[in-house]
Design a protein around this motif. Structure first.
Motif, PDB file in Angstrom:
ATOM      1  N   ASN A   1      58.213 -24.784 -44.018  1.00  0.00           N
ATOM      2  CA  ASN A   1      58.203 -26.147 -43.485  1.00  0.00           C
ATOM      3  C   ASN A   1      57.057 -26.981 -44.068  1.00  0.00           C
ATOM      4  OD1 ASN A   1      60.484 -25.811 -42.031  1.00  0.00           O
ATOM      5  ND2 ASN A   1      59.520 -25.775 -40.012  1.00  0.00           N
TER       6      ASN A   1
ATOM      7  N   GLN B   1      76.782 -18.291 -45.296  1.00  0.00           N
ATOM      8  CA  GLN B   1      76.302 -19.461 -46.042  1.00  0.00           C
ATOM      9  C   GLN B   1      76.205 -20.688 -45.129  1.00  0.00           C
ATOM     10  OE1 GLN B   1      78.381 -20.026 -49.736  1.00  0.00           O
ATOM     11  NE2 GLN B   1      78.116 -17.896 -50.349  1.00  0.00           N
ATOM     12  N   ASP B   2      77.147 -20.768 -44.202  1.00  0.00           N
ATOM     13  CA  ASP B   2      77.111 -21.842 -43.208  1.00  0.00           C
ATOM     14  C   ASP B   2      75.828 -21.772 -42.376  1.00  0.00           C
ATOM     15  OD1 ASP B   2      78.654 -23.957 -42.667  1.00  0.00           O
ATOM     16  OD2 ASP B   2      79.976 -22.974 -41.219  1.00  0.00           O
TER      17      ASP B   2
ATOM     18  N   LEU C   1      73.014 -20.357 -43.287  1.00  0.00           N
ATOM     19  CA  LEU C   1      71.860 -20.705 -44.140  1.00  0.00           C
ATOM     20  C   LEU C   1      71.746 -22.226 -44.300  1.00  0.00           C
ATOM     21  CD1 LEU C   1      72.153 -17.927 -46.876  1.00  0.00           C
ATOM     22  CD2 LEU C   1      70.416 -18.116 -45.105  1.00  0.00           C
ATOM     23  N   LEU C   2      72.890 -22.884 -44.477  1.00  0.00           N
ATOM     24  CA  LEU C   2      72.870 -24.352 -44.605  1.00  0.00           C
ATOM     25  C   LEU C   2      72.396 -25.006 -43.299  1.00  0.00           C
ATOM     26  CD1 LEU C   2      76.171 -25.006 -46.595  1.00  0.00           C
ATOM     27  CD2 LEU C   2      73.898 -25.731 -47.296  1.00  0.00           C
ATOM     28  N   SER C   3      72.866 -24.461 -42.163  1.00  0.00           N
ATOM     29  CA  SER C   3      72.482 -25.023 -40.859  1.00  0.00           C
ATOM     30  C   SER C   3      70.987 -24.809 -40.601  1.00  0.00           C
ATOM     31  CB  SER C   3      73.277 -24.369 -39.734  1.00  0.00           C
ATOM     32  OG  SER C   3      74.636 -24.499 -39.990  1.00  0.00           O
TER      33      SER C   3
ATOM     34  N   HIS D   1      68.729 -24.485 -42.774  1.00  0.00           N
ATOM     35  CA  HIS D   1      67.980 -25.392 -43.662  1.00  0.00           C
ATOM     36  C   HIS D   1      67.976 -26.808 -43.077  1.00  0.00           C
ATOM     37  CE1 HIS D   1      66.427 -26.820 -47.503  1.00  0.00           C
ATOM     38  NE2 HIS D   1      67.293 -27.816 -47.425  1.00  0.00           N
ATOM     39  N   ALA D   2      69.141 -27.213 -42.527  1.00  0.00           N
ATOM     40  CA  ALA D   2      69.261 -28.588 -42.028  1.00  0.00           C
ATOM     41  C   ALA D   2      68.390 -28.838 -40.799  1.00  0.00           C
ATOM     42  CB  ALA D   2      70.723 -28.886 -41.702  1.00  0.00           C
ATOM     43  N   VAL D   3      68.205 -27.804 -39.966  1.00  0.00           N
ATOM     44  CA  VAL D   3      67.442 -28.019 -38.725  1.00  0.00           C
ATOM     45  C   VAL D   3      66.106 -27.273 -38.743  1.00  0.00           C
ATOM     46  CG1 VAL D   3      69.536 -28.428 -37.365  1.00  0.00           C
ATOM     47  CG2 VAL D   3      68.599 -26.130 -37.462  1.00  0.00           C
ATOM     48  N   ARG D   4      65.599 -27.008 -39.950  1.00  0.00           N
ATOM     49  CA  ARG D   4      64.358 -26.225 -40.026  1.00  0.00           C
ATOM     50  C   ARG D   4      63.185 -26.942 -39.353  1.00  0.00           C
ATOM     51  NH1 ARG D   4      65.229 -28.631 -44.884  1.00  0.00           N
ATOM     52  NH2 ARG D   4      63.467 -29.335 -46.149  1.00  0.00           N
ATOM     53  N   ALA D   5      63.299 -28.260 -39.213  1.00  0.00           N
ATOM     54  CA  ALA D   5      62.219 -29.008 -38.549  1.00  0.00           C
ATOM     55  C   ALA D   5      62.106 -28.651 -37.069  1.00  0.00           C
ATOM     56  CB  ALA D   5      62.462 -30.500 -38.708  1.00  0.00           C
ATOM     57  N   THR D   6      63.176 -28.067 -36.496  1.00  0.00           N
ATOM     58  CA  THR D   6      63.119 -27.732 -35.058  1.00  0.00           C
ATOM     59  C   THR D   6      62.352 -26.430 -34.810  1.00  0.00           C
ATOM     60  OG1 THR D   6      65.206 -26.530 -35.139  1.00  0.00           O
ATOM     61  CG2 THR D   6      65.335 -28.857 -34.548  1.00  0.00           C
TER      62      THR D   6
ATOM     63  N   ILE E   1      70.970 -20.114 -33.749  1.00  0.00           N
ATOM     64  CA  ILE E   1      71.742 -20.797 -34.799  1.00  0.00           C
ATOM     65  C   ILE E   1      72.907 -19.915 -35.257  1.00  0.00           C
ATOM     66  CG2 ILE E   1      71.631 -21.728 -37.152  1.00  0.00           C
ATOM     67  CD1 ILE E   1      68.668 -22.418 -36.578  1.00  0.00           C
TER      68      ILE E   1
END
Lengths: 174, 238
Positions: A5, A44-45, A47-49, A51-56, A70
């Motif tokens: 992050n 893969q879904d 991993l993408l998710s 990555h998309a919400v890593r800020a949480t 997740i």
């Protein structure tokens, strides 16, 4: 994850490579729900998710509950997607395929035999043709056929036997 | 997906940029409360026929009801922001239940008081469409704001999160409906039936919109680069 992050790509790559087999294992336990072929897609879904919400991700809190929440959600989503898809699909038998090779056209051969039989029946004398039509094609009983034609049961049996012998001969010729 | 997982990981980690961690749910709930209260106060000023009426209301039950509605809204908002953080405790979900029970208890005590004072006539719910309109108008900004803010998180339970967002917005908009009307409600049962009925409709509508409003965030740049890579490998195959 905390390093990722902050923008540490190497640490992030190491983490994701280490997590992939674990996620695959967790997702694989639900392969019946999501479909056997979909496991890698769901991994893969996830991993993408992730990555998309890593800020949480909060570094002060444990990582695994964050990850598992997740993974569980994406597995449920994949299962629901599959249910919706299969709910709208109607399984069909394999359609007949015609190939140039003669041996592959069995369905056509059968059709040609039916046509030949129809022609052969048409060439029978009227009495025999009537017996075949009533007893074999319309599947009447001997009594019903006798009542319909006004002839006796014995006469119908004789006519049918003769018709079958004649048809065998005619079909051999074709 | 036609891409291998190691390839995908390489794409995810390439050009990685630092991200600002999301803040604590209570902080988002506070920010949302400020924005929503500003909209609520603005709407009361626009819709209210007689703002002076509010200064003359001495009924502690009336103000307690508004405080309970406000607390229900704010706690529901906190739960909304907690529910989009993966791994957060599910015990948070019970937080709005306490003020909601308090709100219902205040309404029940009002109904009891009306019944004791006026008999069965005190329990009649009178038609109250202006409150429904005021509540619906009042819920628009809070619900839209909270859903927009929640989109930064992970939509783990989109229907439930959106329903709670509806509850948060509807609870605040109930204050708009109660304070902007020219006369007090004829009976507390009117408040119970019309306000709670409208609240349930708003919660239901928000829940229906949840899965669309709270989809998983998509990194458009990343998807574009994955598609570009796939096209390139297709051309290579040909």
């Amino acid at each position: 994850m905390a390093a990722a992050n902050r923008g540490d790509a190497e640490a992030y790559a190491r983490l994701l490579h280490a997590l992939a087999p674990l996620i695959r294992h967790i997702v694989g336990r639900d392969r019946q729900f999501i479909g056997g072929n979909e496991v890698e897609d769901v991994v893969q879904d996830v991993l993408l998710s992730l990555h998309a919400v890593r800020a949480t991700y909060d570094p002060r809190r444990p990582f695994m509950p964050w990850l598992l929440a997740i993974v569980r959600r994406r597995v449920v989503d994949a299962g629901r997607r599959r249910m919706r898809r299969t709910g709208r699909e109607v399984p069909l038998d394999e359609g007949a395929v015609t190939f140039p090779a003669a041996g592959a056209n069995l369905a056509g051969e059968e059709f040609r035999q039916v046509e030949a039989l129809r022609v052969a029946i048409g060439r029978l004398p009227p009495r025999q043709r009537g017996a075949v039509e009533l007893l074999k094609l319309r599947e009447m009983s001997l009594r019903e056929a006798a009542a319909a034609t006004g002839s006796s049961v014995g006469a119908l049996k004789v006519a049918t036997n003769r018709a079958m012998a004649a048809l065998r001969l005619l079909m051999k010729k074709t | 997906m036609s891409m291998d997982t190691p390839e995908l990981i390489d794409m995810l980690t390439r050009d990685l940029r630092p991200v600002r961690p999301t803040r604590a749910p209570w902080l988002y709930a506070s920010m949302w409360s400020i924005v929503s209260m500003a909209s609520v106060i603005g709407l009361i000023a626009v819709l209210s026929h007689n703002l002076d009426r509010l200064t003359t209301i001495r009924l502690s039950r009336f103000w307690l009801e508004q405080v309970a509605a406000l607390t229900t809204g704010v706690t529901a908002a906190a739960v909304v922001f907690a529910s989009v953080v993966p791994g957060s405790s599910r015990r948070w979900l019970w937080l709005p239940v306490v003020p909601a029970i308090g709100w219902l208890a205040i309404l029940a005590s009002g109904c009891l008081r009306d019944w004791m004072a006026r008999g069965s006539a005190g329990l009649l719910p009178h038609a109250d469409w202006p409150c429904t309109v005021a509540m619906t108008l009042g819920a628009i900004v809070p619900v839209a704001t909270i859903l927009a803010m929640a989109r930064r998180g992970a939509p783990l339970t989109p229907t439930r999160t959106a329903a709670l967002a509806g509850l948060a917005g509807a609870a605040l908009s109930s204050i708009v409906a109660c304070t902007s009307r020219p006369m007090p409600h004829p009976t507390t049962m009117t408040v119970a039936v019309w306000h709670l009925g409208t609240l349930l409709v708003i919660v239901w509508a928000a829940a229906q919109a949840g899965p669309r409003a709270l989809a998983w965030p998509v990194d458009a740049e990343l998807i574009a680069s994955i598609e570009a890579d796939a096209r390139q490998s297709d051309r290579g195959d040909q």
